[in-house]
Design a protein around this motif. Structure first.
Motif, PDB file in Angstrom:
ATOM      1  N   ARG A 235       0.824  -1.207   0.000  1.00 40.84           N
ATOM      2  CA  ARG A 235       0.000   0.000   0.000  1.00 40.84           C
ATOM      3  C   ARG A 235       0.859   1.258   0.000  1.00 40.84           C
ATOM      4  O   ARG A 235       0.328   2.368  -0.029  1.00 40.84           O
ATOM      5  N   GLY A 236       2.177   1.069   0.088  1.00 40.15           N
ATOM      6  CA  GLY A 236       3.063   2.215   0.091  1.00 40.15           C
ATOM      7  C   GLY A 236       3.375   2.735   1.474  1.00 40.15           C
ATOM      8  O   GLY A 236       4.047   3.771   1.622  1.00 40.15           O
ATOM      9  N   ASP A 237       2.881   2.038   2.495  1.00 43.01           N
ATOM     10  CA  ASP A 237       3.165   2.451   3.867  1.00 43.01           C
ATOM     11  C   ASP A 237       4.584   2.026   4.254  1.00 43.01           C
ATOM     12  O   ASP A 237       5.100   1.003   3.810  1.00 43.01           O
ATOM     13  N   SER A 238       5.198   2.807   5.128  1.00 43.26           N
ATOM     14  CA  SER A 238       6.508   2.461   5.674  1.00 43.26           C
ATOM     15  C   SER A 238       6.309   1.899   7.073  1.00 43.26           C
ATOM     16  O   SER A 238       5.712   2.578   7.938  1.00 43.26           O
ATOM     17  N   ARG A 239       6.740   0.686   7.285  1.00 41.34           N
ATOM     18  CA  ARG A 239       6.574   0.024   8.573  1.00 41.34           C
ATOM     19  C   ARG A 239       7.945  -0.378   9.127  1.00 41.34           C
ATOM     20  O   ARG A 239       8.805  -0.864   8.416  1.00 41.34           O
ATOM     21  N   ARG A 240       8.065  -0.185  10.426  1.00 40.80           N
ATOM     22  CA  ARG A 240       9.314  -0.542  11.097  1.00 40.80           C
ATOM     23  C   ARG A 240       9.212  -1.973  11.607  1.00 40.80           C
ATOM     24  O   ARG A 240       8.176  -2.366  12.169  1.00 40.80           O
ATOM     25  N   TYR A 241      10.256  -2.759  11.405  1.00 41.21           N
ATOM     26  CA  TYR A 241      10.246  -4.157  11.863  1.00 41.21           C
ATOM     27  C   TYR A 241      11.541  -4.457  12.609  1.00 41.21           C
ATOM     28  O   TYR A 241      12.546  -3.774  12.455  1.00 41.21           O
ATOM     29  N   LYS A 242      11.506  -5.492  13.428  1.00 39.87           N
ATOM     30  CA  LYS A 242      12.690  -5.860  14.203  1.00 39.87           C
ATOM     31  C   LYS A 242      13.288  -7.201  13.803  1.00 39.87           C
ATOM     32  O   LYS A 242      14.402  -7.532  14.208  1.00 39.87           O
ATOM     33  N   ILE A 289       6.521 -17.278  17.259  1.00 42.71           N
ATOM     34  CA  ILE A 289       5.934 -15.935  17.185  1.00 42.71           C
ATOM     35  C   ILE A 289       4.845 -15.856  18.260  1.00 42.71           C
ATOM     36  O   ILE A 289       3.837 -16.564  18.183  1.00 42.71           O
ATOM     37  N   PRO A 290       5.034 -15.031  19.233  1.00 43.17           N
ATOM     38  CA  PRO A 290       4.019 -14.918  20.295  1.00 43.17           C
ATOM     39  C   PRO A 290       2.679 -14.435  19.744  1.00 43.17           C
ATOM     40  O   PRO A 290       2.618 -13.627  18.807  1.00 43.17           O
ATOM     41  N   LEU A 291       1.579 -14.919  20.363  1.00 43.33           N
ATOM     42  CA  LEU A 291       0.249 -14.450  19.970  1.00 43.33           C
ATOM     43  C   LEU A 291       0.140 -12.958  20.255  1.00 43.33           C
ATOM     44  O   LEU A 291       0.650 -12.459  21.263  1.00 43.33           O
ATOM     45  N   GLY A 292      -0.508 -12.271  19.362  1.00 48.82           N
ATOM     46  CA  GLY A 292      -0.665 -10.831  19.489  1.00 48.82           C
ATOM     47  C   GLY A 292       0.364 -10.045  18.694  1.00 48.82           C
ATOM     48  O   GLY A 292       0.266  -8.810  18.605  1.00 48.82           O
ATOM     49  N   THR A 293       1.358 -10.729  18.108  1.00 53.69           N
ATOM     50  CA  THR A 293       2.412 -10.044  17.355  1.00 53.69           C
ATOM     51  C   THR A 293       1.865  -9.541  16.025  1.00 53.69           C
ATOM     52  O   THR A 293       1.146 -10.251  15.309  1.00 53.69           O
ATOM     53  N   LYS A 294       2.229  -8.285  15.709  1.00 53.21           N
ATOM     54  CA  LYS A 294       1.834  -7.708  14.421  1.00 53.21           C
ATOM     55  C   LYS A 294       2.866  -8.116  13.368  1.00 53.21           C
ATOM     56  O   LYS A 294       4.080  -8.054  13.596  1.00 53.21           O
ATOM     57  N   LEU A 295       2.350  -8.517  12.195  1.00 53.39           N
ATOM     58  CA  LEU A 295       3.201  -9.079  11.144  1.00 53.39           C
ATOM     59  C   LEU A 295       2.912  -8.417   9.800  1.00 53.39           C
ATOM     60  O   LEU A 295       1.863  -7.802   9.597  1.00 53.39           O
ATOM     61  N   TYR A 296       3.882  -8.620   8.906  1.00 52.11           N
ATOM     62  CA  TYR A 296       3.638  -8.302   7.503  1.00 52.11           C
ATOM     63  C   TYR A 296       4.118  -9.512   6.714  1.00 52.11           C
ATOM     64  O   TYR A 296       5.269  -9.955   6.836  1.00 52.11           O
ATOM     65  N   ILE A 297       3.207 -10.073   5.886  1.00 49.68           N
ATOM     66  CA  ILE A 297       3.501 -11.291   5.130  1.00 49.68           C
ATOM     67  C   ILE A 297       3.796 -10.888   3.691  1.00 49.68           C
ATOM     68  O   ILE A 297       2.909 -10.355   2.985  1.00 49.68           O
ATOM     69  N   GLU A 298       5.027 -11.177   3.241  1.00 52.77           N
ATOM     70  CA  GLU A 298       5.455 -10.766   1.897  1.00 52.77           C
ATOM     71  C   GLU A 298       5.666 -11.998   1.033  1.00 52.77           C
ATOM     72  O   GLU A 298       6.318 -12.972   1.435  1.00 52.77           O
ATOM     73  N   SER A 299       5.125 -11.956  -0.185  1.00 56.98           N
ATOM     74  CA  SER A 299       5.283 -13.061  -1.124  1.00 56.98           C
ATOM     75  C   SER A 299       6.726 -13.137  -1.631  1.00 56.98           C
ATOM     76  O   SER A 299       7.405 -12.116  -1.760  1.00 56.98           O
ATOM     77  N   MET A 300       7.131 -14.358  -1.935  1.00 56.27           N
ATOM     78  CA  MET A 300       8.481 -14.554  -2.472  1.00 56.27           C
ATOM     79  C   MET A 300       8.445 -15.053  -3.906  1.00 56.27           C
ATOM     80  O   MET A 300       9.503 -15.321  -4.479  1.00 56.27           O
ATOM     81  N   ASP A 301       7.235 -15.209  -4.471  1.00 54.00           N
ATOM     82  CA  ASP A 301       7.125 -15.754  -5.841  1.00 54.00           C
ATOM     83  C   ASP A 301       6.417 -14.790  -6.780  1.00 54.00           C
ATOM     84  O   ASP A 301       5.802 -15.214  -7.764  1.00 54.00           O
ATOM     85  N   ARG A 302       6.481 -13.491  -6.462  1.00 52.44           N
ATOM     86  CA  ARG A 302       5.912 -12.438  -7.299  1.00 52.44           C
ATOM     87  C   ARG A 302       4.379 -12.435  -7.346  1.00 52.44           C
ATOM     88  O   ARG A 302       3.781 -11.696  -8.117  1.00 52.44           O
TER      89      ARG A 302
END
Length: 347
Positions: A235-242, A289-302
């Motif tokens: 969506r064009g959003d910038s998200r910080r991840y650890k 991954i603990p329950l309640g964790t916010k995630l971003y799922i990215e495809s690896m096959d286009r």
């Protein structure tokens, strides 16, 4: 008349006796003189040892009488000018060729000396205290041998050596991931080293550190490195991840095929966290991954990425690096199937 003749006969008899006596004494003196000058000697030459009787003279005259020639480098003991005495043992040492390697110079020399030390002394070759000689000084020489002298020199020198500076990294969670900032410039130091250098025949063979002294301390470089990670969503959003994990993803629905529950079941559509199942809810192994964790799922096959998600559910087959993505329709879940995805764990 008879008396006078008798006297003459008497005198004649006396003279004869005196003559015989004088002659006998002369013979005895001659014999004694000959015995006095007679010398019995032993001559050792070219591996042969012979007994010789001589009546005096020098060693040189004796050898001349025997027809023995003496070369310029041959050595005779006793020396040629000395007089022969009874019981002498005259030894002739024949000269022979050997090779002399002195440092970087090689020469052929002719010598009659028996040992390495004698040969070097005869050539007036001086050895330093640390010089090495092969074979050793007491070794017996044979024709064709090689004497090798290794000239050894030690000297003390002083060298300045650079002390490299080190880089210290400080991590900053407020700085974007991969970005670095230099907080302090690094500067090399200087170390003074006292060395003992050893040379053999002019070539350096070793150096030993005797003493070290730091003239100038090194100043370490300090670099700040960002650990904050950002991703750009579809969506064009910038998200910080650890963190980011590559996982095997599958798909499920709220239906009986995935959960074993039907719409009439009070727990139908309810996640392990007690929330209502909906798009963006995923099932995980809570040990990963603990329950309640916010995630971003990215495809690896286009294919389109699943996007923002929340770990709210679990599944009996979801263990380790596996994740189950919720879809509202069974057709979409079947279409997704199984595939590898990148799972970003958001801050």
């Amino acid at each position: 008349m008879e008396t006078f003749n008798s006297s003459k006969d008497f005198l004649r008899g006396i003279n004869k006796k005196v003559f015989i006596a004088v002659l006998s004494v002369a013979i005895l003196m001659t014999t004694f003189s000959a015995m006095a000058i007679r010398k019995d000697v032993v001559l050792v030459c070219d591996g042969n040892e012979i007994n010789i009787t001589t009546f005096g003279g020098t060693v040189e005259s004796l050898l001349n009488k025997q027809g023995i020639e003496i070369g310029e480098e041959d050595k005779v003991i006793p020396e040629l000018h000395e007089r022969v005495t009874d019981g002498d043992r005259i030894v002739i040492h024949r000269a022979f060729e050997i090779q002399l390697v002195d440092g970087n110079e090689e020469t052929t020399i002719v010598t009659s000396r028996k040992t390495v030390e004698e040969a070097l002394n005869s050539l007036y070759i001086e050895l330093g205290q640390m010089d090495k000689v092969q074979p050793d000084l007491q070794s017996t020489l044979e024709p064709g041998d090689t004497i090798r002298i290794t000239r050894i020199l030690k000297e003390t020198i002083t060298e300045n050596q650079e002390i490299p500076y080190q880089t210290t990294i400080k991590y900053n969670d407020d700085l974007d991931y991969g970005k670095t900032t230099r907080i302090q410039e690094g500067r090399s130091g200087v170390k003074e080293i006292l060395l003992e250098v050893t040379y053999e025949d002019g070539l350096e063979v070793s150096r030993e550190v005797i003493e070290e002294k730091i003239i100038q301390e090194a100043t370490n470089e300090i670099v700040e490195k960002g650990t904050s990670r950002y991703l750009v969503t579809t969506r064009g959003d910038s998200r910080r991840y650890k963190d980011v994990i590559v996982m095997e993803a599958s798909a499920y629905t709220a239906g009986y095929e995935s959960t074993g529950k039907t719409p009439g079941d009070p727990y139908y559509g309810i996640t392990r966290s007690g929330t209502k199942v909906r798009p963006g809810v995923v099932a995980v192994d809570p040990r990963v991954i603990p329950l309640g964790t916010k995630l971003y799922i990215e495809s690896m096959d286009r294919t389109p990425s699943y996007g923002i998600a929340s770990a709210e559910d679990t599944g009996g087959a979801i263990r380790g690096n596996k994740i189950d993505l919720f879809f509202e329709s069974r057709e979409d879940a079947l279409r997704f199937g199984r595939r590898k995805v990148k799972v970003y764990i958001l801050d």
